[in-house]
Design a protein around this motif. Structure first.
Motif: not given
Length: 192
Positions: A15, A52, A96, A100, A141
């Protein structure tokens, strides 16, 4: 050995690798299509964040309650692969980061053998474990971080993870040009 921590560690590294490819670039360069299919840096970040989030939320019954208009039935097929002029860099980076954090919370809450269901996969493959999805997302990723490596090199010549990257030989631009010529010559010879 903690396999879940190892996998999460690798996912976090990939990432970060992907995000680092935006560093120092202006709006145009992070958005411009660099391939015939439109691949661009900010689009890769948006895509990985969306993929994700879907894998670590709905698959394991952990809704994220975030509006993802590019994943609705009304959006273009590849709407997650680029950012509109109205979507700011900050918006995409915020999304993003949220993706995460939400994904990490899911991973930390569940065990590797926790079951989930990927509704968009074929019926015989739908039943999955957290372990499978963690491996899947590490690969996803890494794949897109590799795409970003190439795009960044095409944009401004930046390669690897910076000047201190031990995986790259310390060549001058002249040495890189000679190396490329060596490869080109070998390719032409092999190609007849």
């Amino acid at each position: 050995m903690d396999q879940k921590a190892d996998l999460l560690g690798y996912l976090r590294l990939r990432r970060a690798d992907l995000l680092a490819k935006l560093d120092g670039l202006g709006e145009y360069d992070i958005r411009r299509p660099m391939t015939p299919t439109g691949t661009n840096l900010l689009g890769l970040v948006k895509h990985v964040g969306g993929v994700q989030l879907e894998y670590f939320s709905g698959v394991f019954g952990r809704p994220h309650n975030r509006d993802l208009p590019w994943l609705t039935g009304d959006s273009d097929v590849d709407a997650d692969m680029w950012a509109t002029a109205d979507e700011s860099r900050a918006d995409i980076l915020d999304f993003y980061g949220f993706s995460c954090r939400h994904s990490d919370a899911t991973i930390e809450q569940l065990t590797l053998d926790s079951l989930g269901e990927v509704s968009w996969w074929t019926p015989e493959r739908r039943s999955v474990t957290l372990h499978q999805i963690l491996v899947h997302m590490c690969v996803e990723a890494a794949r897109h971080a590799g795409h970003a490596d190439i795009l960044r090199e095409l944009i401004d010549g930046t390669v690897g993870n910076g000047p201190q990257d031990p995986n790259l030989p310390g060549r001058t631009s002249e040495e890189w040009a000679a190396f490329r010529t060596q490869i080109e010559t070998a390719a032409r010879e092999a190609g007849g």
